[in-house]
Scaffold this active site. Structure first.
Site, mmCIF file in Angstrom:
data_model
loop_
_atom_site.group_PDB
_atom_site.id
_atom_site.type_symbol
_atom_site.label_atom_id
_atom_site.label_comp_id
_atom_site.label_asym_id
_atom_site.label_seq_id
_atom_site.Cartn_x
_atom_site.Cartn_y
_atom_site.Cartn_z
ATOM 1 N N MET A 129 0.823 -1.206 0.000
ATOM 2 C CA MET A 129 0.000 0.000 0.000
ATOM 3 C C MET A 129 0.855 1.253 0.000
ATOM 4 S SD MET A 129 -2.827 1.200 2.833
ATOM 5 C CE MET A 129 -4.003 -0.062 2.409
ATOM 6 N N LEU A 181 -5.982 6.757 -2.397
ATOM 7 C CA LEU A 181 -6.615 5.689 -1.631
ATOM 8 C C LEU A 181 -8.133 5.714 -1.802
ATOM 9 C CD1 LEU A 181 -5.643 4.441 1.833
ATOM 10 C CD2 LEU A 181 -7.996 5.143 1.491
ATOM 11 N N LEU A 224 -10.435 -1.035 -3.363
ATOM 12 C CA LEU A 224 -10.301 -0.969 -1.914
ATOM 13 C C LEU A 224 -11.550 -0.395 -1.264
ATOM 14 C CD1 LEU A 224 -8.387 -1.296 0.560
ATOM 15 C CD2 LEU A 224 -7.710 1.088 0.178
ATOM 16 N N ARG A 229 -9.934 15.119 5.322
ATOM 17 C CA ARG A 229 -9.221 14.269 6.274
ATOM 18 C C ARG A 229 -7.744 14.625 6.439
ATOM 19 N NH1 ARG A 229 -12.223 12.396 9.725
ATOM 20 N NH2 ARG A 229 -10.542 10.981 10.287
ATOM 21 N N TYR A 240 0.566 11.329 11.468
ATOM 22 C CA TYR A 240 1.913 11.059 10.960
ATOM 23 C C TYR A 240 2.959 11.909 11.693
ATOM 24 C CZ TYR A 240 0.605 7.848 7.257
ATOM 25 O OH TYR A 240 0.169 6.733 6.573
ATOM 26 N N SER A 288 5.717 7.973 7.084
ATOM 27 C CA SER A 288 5.766 6.513 7.179
ATOM 28 C C SER A 288 7.171 5.997 6.867
ATOM 29 C CB SER A 288 4.767 5.891 6.204
ATOM 30 O OG SER A 288 4.926 4.481 6.153
ATOM 31 N N ARG A 332 0.676 1.384 -3.992
ATOM 32 C CA ARG A 332 -0.608 1.712 -4.605
ATOM 33 C C ARG A 332 -0.938 3.196 -4.490
ATOM 34 N NH1 ARG A 332 -2.964 1.172 -7.731
ATOM 35 N NH2 ARG A 332 -5.137 0.601 -7.380
ATOM 36 N N TYR A 333 -0.519 3.851 -3.407
ATOM 37 C CA TYR A 333 -1.064 5.181 -3.132
ATOM 38 C C TYR A 333 -0.018 6.276 -2.956
ATOM 39 C CZ TYR A 333 -4.781 1.865 -2.266
ATOM 40 O OH TYR A 333 -5.661 0.825 -2.396
ATOM 41 N N HIS A 384 -5.562 -6.287 10.277
ATOM 42 C CA HIS A 384 -6.589 -5.342 9.844
ATOM 43 C C HIS A 384 -7.856 -6.110 9.491
ATOM 44 C CE1 HIS A 384 -6.002 -6.405 5.590
ATOM 45 N NE2 HIS A 384 -4.706 -6.193 5.747
ATOM 46 N N ASP A 436 6.775 -1.657 9.899
ATOM 47 C CA ASP A 436 6.062 -0.632 10.645
ATOM 48 C C ASP A 436 5.469 0.417 9.716
ATOM 49 O OD1 ASP A 436 6.106 -1.275 13.380
ATOM 50 O OD2 ASP A 436 8.229 -0.744 13.503
ATOM 51 N N GLU A 466 -0.529 1.816 10.977
ATOM 52 C CA GLU A 466 -1.361 0.888 11.743
ATOM 53 C C GLU A 466 -0.635 0.305 12.954
ATOM 54 O OE1 GLU A 466 -1.541 1.043 8.488
ATOM 55 O OE2 GLU A 466 -3.653 0.973 7.878
ATOM 56 N N GLU A 503 -1.892 3.333 15.479
ATOM 57 C CA GLU A 503 -3.094 2.649 15.957
ATOM 58 C C GLU A 503 -2.789 1.700 17.105
ATOM 59 O OE1 GLU A 503 -6.978 0.228 14.196
ATOM 60 O OE2 GLU A 503 -5.324 0.780 12.870
ATOM 61 N N CYS A 509 -13.336 -15.296 -6.097
ATOM 62 C CA CYS A 509 -14.268 -15.403 -4.985
ATOM 63 C C CYS A 509 -15.629 -15.828 -5.530
ATOM 64 C CB CYS A 509 -14.391 -14.060 -4.251
ATOM 65 S SG CYS A 509 -12.884 -13.547 -3.407
ATOM 66 N N CYS A 525 -17.810 -12.858 -6.305
ATOM 67 C CA CYS A 525 -17.049 -11.698 -6.759
ATOM 68 C C CYS A 525 -17.929 -10.764 -7.593
ATOM 69 C CB CYS A 525 -15.848 -12.146 -7.585
ATOM 70 S SG CYS A 525 -14.839 -10.791 -8.222
#
Length: 409
Positions: free
Chosen positions: A62, A78, A84, A101, A109, A116, A150-151, A249, A326, A329, A333, A389, A392
């Site tokens: 991610m 995201l 997602l 947000r 952060y 991160s 991804r982000y 998660h 790390d 999360e 969190e 799935c 799906c």
């Protein structure tokens, strides 16, 4: 997945919970990662091999913003990822949510060091992995790792483009999520497929994927070693009573009920770790980041901490079992929201968090072993990836699976 909570909080009106908490008492909290500094003085080292790489390993994850200025774009990407977080009117709603947000997430952060550390750790892991691979598999050398987030940059699509420019012959999409979920590994693999499909061009390199590895022996040993290390730091008279909470998660039950394999794969990891520990302590698998009135996979990590304290179990060890490096999360969190604020409110006596795998040399050896065995197997993916799935609802998933299945190795 803490970031999924942001969306849920925005999109769904939360019911006010009046959970009773235990009285405040003195407590002791420790995280090895927090104590040593999550933004460790480890510099990202360039890959120095000047030879043209033959095999490219794309490390999928991610990602996370490296600086506070990166937070907005991270959130925007995201919230626009339909794999997602499917949202109504996503192209309009996602920018609004991201802007709204950003200040709060920047503050989170800021509290973990300003960004991160996941790119730093991924680069360190990748560098060690390819050095081992050059020794283990000289016939597929030189090996070069690429980071595909991804982000945040480097994005998955940017990494694929770089691999094509480098003239890679053999490409391995290597998920850094040990347990497969359509919302994580599936989203990253879909990004690779969309890269080529959007250009209506066939790849010049031969692709395959390591799409899951929940029970790899060295992964299990790493987790077990870290659990033992933290158990040894509890007061001797409390050690046998420590409850181990393996935290992963969560997922909405709507995703689970479509047949996503993630819950059972996380459970398989926990089972193997406890077998290696000879079931030394009581334990539970719990799920963090659950939010809102809609059903999510439970029990939640925070509710479990509260419930155990109310029942007299006040010595707890948190183990991030679905995270290998790390990031927000673990560092915010788990370390701050749960192990500091919540634990203090609940009256925990001793709470620790097992260190993430980060720069563990045995973990880096595990990564190299996974790639080496995968290359020798000549398989394009696991058997599981070929099975969609049962319920799906995303047609891209089927197209992605077909893309990898058609690769001629």
């Amino acid at each position: 997945m803490a970031l999924l909570r942001m969306c849920a909080r925005f999109c769904v009106a939360m019911k006010n919970n009046s959970n009773k908490m235990c009285p405040r008492v003195p407590w002791h909290w420790h995280s090895t990662s927090a104590a040593t500094g999550q933004r460790a003085d480890i510099k990202e080292k360039p890959q120095l091999d000047a030879r043209k790489p033959k095999t490219g390993i794309l490390m999928l994850n991610m990602g996370g913003p490296e600086t506070l200025d990166d937070v907005h774009d991270f959130l925007l990407r995201l919230f626009t990822d339909k794999d997602l977080i499917p949202l109504p009117a996503q192209s309009k709603l996602a920018p609004f949510i991201a802007k709204r947000r950003t200040p709060k997430i920047q503050e989170q952060y800021h509290r973990i060091g300003g960004g991160s550390p996941i790119k730093m750790w991924t680069a360190k892991q990748g560098d060690g992995m390819v050095k081992l691979l050059d020794e283990l598999s000289p016939e597929t050398a030189p090996h070069k790792f690429y980071i595909g987030f991804r982000y945040v940059h480097p994005l998955t699509e940017e990494a694929v483009e770089e691999m094509e420019r480098d003239g890679i012959e053999r490409a391995v999409a290597f998920t850094q999520y040990p347990q497969y979920s359509c919302s994580t590994t599936g989203s990253s693999l879909n990004a690779i497929y969309r890269y080529y499909n959007g250009r209506r061009a066939a790849p010049k390199m031969k692709w395959s994927t390591i799409d899951r590895w929940p029970t790899h022996p060295l992964l299990i040993q790493c987790f077990a070693d870290h659990v033992r290390q933290e158990l040894d730091r509890f007061p001797p008279e409390k050690r046998d009573d420590v409850v181990i909470l393996f935290s992963a998660h969560s997922l909405p039950m709507s995703v689970v009920n479509r047949g996503d394999p993630y819950p059972q794969e996380v459970g398989a990891t926990v089972q193997r770790v406890m077998e290696m520990l000879n079931f030394s302590n009581p334990y539970r698998l719990v799920w963090q980041s659950k939010v809102g009135p809609m059903p999510w996979l439970g029990p939640s990590t925070d509710d479990t901490i509260k419930g155990l304290c109310e029942r007299g179990n006040k010595n707890l060890l948190l183990v991030p079992i679905a995270f290998t490096s790390d990031h927000i999360e673990t560092l915010h969190e788990l370390d701050i929201e749960y192990a500091q604020i919540l634990a203090n409110e609940c009256g925990v006596e001793n709470i620790r968090r097992a260190e993430s795998l980060n720069g563990n040399q045995l973990f880096i050896k595990a990564l190299a072993d996974l790639v080496d065995k995968h290359l020798k197997s000549a398989e394009t993916s696991s058997k599981q990836l070929s099975l969609r799935c049962p319920l799906c609802v995303n047609p891209i998933c089927g197209e992605t699976k077909a893309f990898f299945a058609k690769q001629n190795l």
